[in-house]
Motif scaffolding. Sequence first.
Motif, PDB file in Angstrom:
ATOM      1  N   GLY A 157      59.329 100.941 -78.392  1.00 50.77           N
ATOM      2  CA  GLY A 157      59.404  99.584 -78.941  1.00 50.77           C
ATOM      3  C   GLY A 157      60.714  98.867 -78.730  1.00 50.77           C
ATOM      4  O   GLY A 157      60.753  97.651 -78.647  1.00 50.77           O
ATOM      5  N   SER A 158      61.810  99.614 -78.656  1.00 52.97           N
ATOM      6  CA  SER A 158      63.104  98.988 -78.421  1.00 52.97           C
ATOM      7  C   SER A 158      64.028 100.007 -77.763  1.00 52.97           C
ATOM      8  O   SER A 158      63.756 101.210 -77.770  1.00 52.97           O
ATOM      9  N   ALA A 159      65.117  99.503 -77.196  1.00 53.79           N
ATOM     10  CA  ALA A 159      66.076 100.382 -76.530  1.00 53.79           C
ATOM     11  C   ALA A 159      67.428  99.688 -76.457  1.00 53.79           C
ATOM     12  O   ALA A 159      67.504  98.462 -76.439  1.00 53.79           O
ATOM     13  N   LYS A 160      68.465 100.478 -76.378  1.00 52.47           N
ATOM     14  CA  LYS A 160      69.813  99.946 -76.148  1.00 52.47           C
ATOM     15  C   LYS A 160      69.926  99.668 -74.653  1.00 52.47           C
ATOM     16  O   LYS A 160      69.646 100.548 -73.824  1.00 52.47           O
ATOM     17  N   VAL A 161      70.307  98.431 -74.316  1.00 48.95           N
ATOM     18  CA  VAL A 161      70.369  98.016 -72.921  1.00 48.95           C
ATOM     19  C   VAL A 161      71.678  97.307 -72.604  1.00 48.95           C
ATOM     20  O   VAL A 161      72.374  96.843 -73.491  1.00 48.95           O
ATOM     21  N   LYS A 162      71.936  97.223 -71.315  1.00 48.66           N
ATOM     22  CA  LYS A 162      73.022  96.390 -70.803  1.00 48.66           C
ATOM     23  C   LYS A 162      72.377  95.306 -69.966  1.00 48.66           C
ATOM     24  O   LYS A 162      71.487  95.585 -69.156  1.00 48.66           O
ATOM     25  N   ILE A 163      72.830  94.073 -70.172  1.00 41.61           N
ATOM     26  CA  ILE A 163      72.322  92.919 -69.435  1.00 41.61           C
ATOM     27  C   ILE A 163      73.451  92.378 -68.577  1.00 41.61           C
ATOM     28  O   ILE A 163      74.550  92.145 -69.074  1.00 41.61           O
ATOM     29  N   GLU A 164      73.184  92.180 -67.290  1.00 44.54           N
ATOM     30  CA  GLU A 164      74.170  91.603 -66.381  1.00 44.54           C
ATOM     31  C   GLU A 164      73.515  90.478 -65.607  1.00 44.54           C
ATOM     32  O   GLU A 164      72.489  90.681 -64.961  1.00 44.54           O
ATOM     33  N   VAL A 165      74.100  89.287 -65.662  1.00 43.70           N
ATOM     34  CA  VAL A 165      73.566  88.165 -64.896  1.00 43.70           C
ATOM     35  C   VAL A 165      73.837  88.420 -63.424  1.00 43.70           C
ATOM     36  O   VAL A 165      74.939  88.809 -63.045  1.00 43.70           O
ATOM     37  N   ILE A 166      72.810  88.221 -62.615  1.00 45.26           N
ATOM     38  CA  ILE A 166      72.930  88.353 -61.158  1.00 45.26           C
ATOM     39  C   ILE A 166      73.176  86.946 -60.626  1.00 45.26           C
ATOM     40  O   ILE A 166      72.380  86.041 -60.873  1.00 45.26           O
ATOM     41  N   SER A 167      74.254  86.765 -59.931  1.00 47.23           N
ATOM     42  CA  SER A 167      74.552  85.432 -59.401  1.00 47.23           C
ATOM     43  C   SER A 167      74.701  85.505 -57.891  1.00 47.23           C
ATOM     44  O   SER A 167      75.045  86.523 -57.338  1.00 47.23           O
ATOM     45  N   ARG A 168      74.436  84.399 -57.284  1.00 40.99           N
ATOM     46  CA  ARG A 168      74.524  84.208 -55.838  1.00 40.99           C
ATOM     47  C   ARG A 168      74.460  85.493 -55.104  1.00 40.99           C
ATOM     48  O   ARG A 168      74.795  86.170 -54.432  1.00 40.99           O
TER      49      ARG A 168
END
Length: 168
Positions: A157-168
């Motif tokens: 149902g949930s998890a610890k994550v890392k989010i990184e914006v991918i640009s150009r």
Amino acid sequence: MQKRYFIRLLLLPLVLSSCSSTRTTVSRDDVKGISPEEAYRLGKIKNTPYVINGKVYVPMSYEEALSYQESGIASWYGQETLDQHNGQLTAYGEVFDPSKPSAAHKYLPLPSIVKVTNLETRASMVVRVNDRGPFVGDRVIDLSAEAAKRLGFYQKGSAKVKIEVISR
């Protein structure tokens, strides 16, 4: 009177929309829809302030988002959201399909492309952020059911994550 009208106008799109442990890799080329760069060039980035349950959310600018990363709790949404909201479009105006990878974020400009990594399993994938949310607790991102399956936390149902914006 004008203030109420403005707030209702801001809320309309949101009212109409919803809010395995193997390594998964989905490239940016697999993410469908107009790119953030193209949306920015065409003036189609959506980052206007909006109100949910009396709280004002102010999304970041396209430029601020280019180097953005964050860690926190991810959850997922799926068919129940689609059924509950009669299949309405995402906050960016795209069709929500829980069987395809996508995401919702409170502050990233729409659309955005992010790499999400499950910090427990190290599974990662690239998804398109085209919706707003999650508006529950301290969650930082909502992923479609398919993305949660690929990242290995659908059952949990949930998890610890890392989010990184991918640009150009």
